[in-house]
Design a protein around this motif. Structure first.
Motif, PDB file in Angstrom:
ATOM      1  N   PHE A  36       0.710  -1.189  -0.174  1.00 56.06           N
ATOM      2  CA  PHE A  36      -0.054  -0.003   0.213  1.00 56.06           C
ATOM      3  C   PHE A  36       1.073   1.167   0.191  1.00 56.06           C
ATOM      4  N   SER A  38       4.273   1.579  -0.789  1.00 58.76           N
ATOM      5  CA  SER A  38       4.962   1.609  -1.962  1.00 58.76           C
ATOM      6  C   SER A  38       4.451   1.841  -3.061  1.00 58.76           C
ATOM      7  N   ASP A  39       3.207   1.837  -3.235  1.00 56.01           N
ATOM      8  CA  ASP A  39       1.881   1.806  -4.472  1.00 56.01           C
ATOM      9  C   ASP A  39       2.419   3.032  -5.437  1.00 56.01           C
ATOM     10  N   SER A  40       2.720   4.197  -4.736  1.00 54.48           N
ATOM     11  CA  SER A  40       3.003   5.495  -5.647  1.00 54.48           C
ATOM     12  C   SER A  40       4.436   5.265  -6.335  1.00 54.48           C
ATOM     13  N   ASP A  41       5.264   4.461  -5.736  1.00 53.42           N
ATOM     14  CA  ASP A  41       6.511   4.283  -6.448  1.00 53.42           C
ATOM     15  C   ASP A  41       6.520   3.791  -7.724  1.00 53.42           C
TER      16      ASP A  41
END
Lengths: 43, 390
Positions: A36, A38-41
């Motif tokens: 959740f 690290s999703d934006s990475d």
């Protein structure tokens, strides 16, 4: 929760059992939380 | 150096200077009272409550919030995260001032402050946790001082001395991490001696680990929080690198803080399970414990995660402030609020207004010194002669 413990063994059996279950839940939970987080990475 | 130097042509009577001046003046009077009249004149300390807010706030909170120094330097120099390089000097300065003020506060709290060096020169008492704390704090204060010296040496133009100190950076960073790991945990371990005094929800054989892990959270959050304040109040003293890195820093440290908070939450719950303390959660102290655990651990953990996912730096900064508040609450809970919880209210400790005044005096002193340094020395900007040289 107000279980009466008759021996140290009783106490350890109960608390350790709950702790081991919590550890399994926590390991799965923190893996999900990391995904959740690290999703934006990946975007 | 940035074009707008705060040292030139400024008003003296600014709101900050006036308020700080009043607090420092009152603090000076309280200091005289403390050292002429003794502890009983200015404190509500007693044999039941020998540790008040000078330990609970000034020392425990001070040391935890000063953890940004070792956290940031470890991230940059040991883990090679060079993108956070601009945060090292402000973090080291905050850490150094934090520890210096902790030692200053100890002089007020200890009955015979001139005996503070005794563990080093008279009797060690090496089996005592307090010896370890004392030794580590003294050594780490020296390490932080040396780590920070490149800034004043650049400011004064002592190139050779500055270059020698810079070569020691890695050694000092490793030394700082080792010492911090030792004494951050030992501060928690001090409470292991009082299982009957500290409420079972806060007392745990894992308390040294709680203190150490929460110090990492405090360090990360404090760097974000302090970065936001520096940007607001010392923007004119920042260079392009600091400006460019401030959002990257908030996102990176926010992500780390979120993950460490999640880990901290897990080990706190495991602590309740290991001691079978579930039934205490239904009591008044249990409700207060849940406020701390859910409101100041679980909630900031979630808010940091949302802030990182949405790249919402503003949310991350507010969450950092909330987390810092949570650390303050945790240390006060352990040392004061949940300590001696079984005593009747008439025997419970509440700080004398003069104790609060001296704590406020010490915090204000730190702010004034911080302001003095960052408006003069290359802390929020790189010295033109040493760009990219450290």
């Amino acid at each position: 929760m107000d279980t009466v413990f008759h021996s140290l063994h009783d106490f350890m059996l109960r608390t350790e059992s709950i702790t081991y279950i919590l550890i399994v839940v926590a390991l799965i939970g923190i893996t999900g939380f990391w995904l959740f987080l690290s999703d934006s990475d990946d975007k | 150096m940035p074009e707008e130097s705060a040292t030139s042509g400024k008003k003296i009577f600014t709101p900050f200077n006036i308020v700080a001046g009043i607090i420092l003046a009152v603090g000076g009077v309280l200091t005289i009272l403390r050292f002429t009249g003794g502890l009983a004149t200015v404190t509500n300390l007693s044999d039941y409550n020998p540790w008040g807010i000078w330990i609970g706030f000034d020392l425990l909170v001070g040391v935890a919030l000063a953890a940004g120094g070792y956290v940031t330097s470890a991230a940059v120099y040991i883990f090679g995260m060079k993108k956070y390089h601009s945060a090292v000097r402000p973090a080291i300065l905050t850490g150094f001032l934090g520890y210096a003020l902790v030692v200053l506060a100890l002089h007020y709290d200890v009955g015979r402050p001139w005996r503070l060096p005794y563990p080093f020169i008279v009797q060690q008492g090496t089996t005592s946790l307090l010896f370890e704390v004392g030794a580590c704090v003294a050594l780490y204060l020296a390490v932080l001082f040396i780590e920070f010296t490149p800034a004043p040496l650049e400011w004064l133009g002592f190139k050779r001395a500055r270059n020698i100190v810079v070569k020691l950076t890695m050694l000092l960073t490793i030394f700082g991490v080792v010492l911090s790991t030792l004494h951050q945990s030992s501060l928690g371990a001090l409470f292991l001696i009082a299982p009957s005094k500290l409420h079972p929800l806060w007392y745990s054989s894992y308390i040294p680990i709680y203190f150490f892990v929460s110090s990492i959270i405090a360090g990360l959050s404090m760097v974000i929080f302090e970065g936001a304040l520096s940007y607001r109040f010392f923007k004119g003293n920042m260079d392009e690198e600091h400006m460019a890195e401030k959002d990257t820093l908030a996102l990176g440290f926010g992500k780390a803080a979120s993950l460490v908070l999640a880990g901290y939450f897990i080990i706190k719950v495991i602590g309740i399970a290991a001691d079978n303390n579930w039934h205490y959660l239904a009591t008044g102290y249990g409700a207060w414990f849940l406020v701390e655990l859910l409101g100041f651990v679980a909630l900031p953990c979630f808010l940091y995660a949302v802030g990182v996912r949405d790249r919402n730096v503003k949310l991350i900064r507010w969450t950092a402030a909330m987390t810092v508040l949570g650390i303050v609450l945790n240390r006060l809970n352990v040392s004061i609020i949940a300590f001696n919880y079984h005593l009747p209210s008439s025997e419970r400790y509440f700080p004398h207004w003069m104790e609060i005044g001296i704590s406020l005096f010490i915090v204000t002193l730190g702010l004034v010194v911080f302001k003095f340094i960052v408006t003069r020395m290359p802390v929020l900007y790189e010295h033109p002669e040493y760009k990219g040289a450290h």
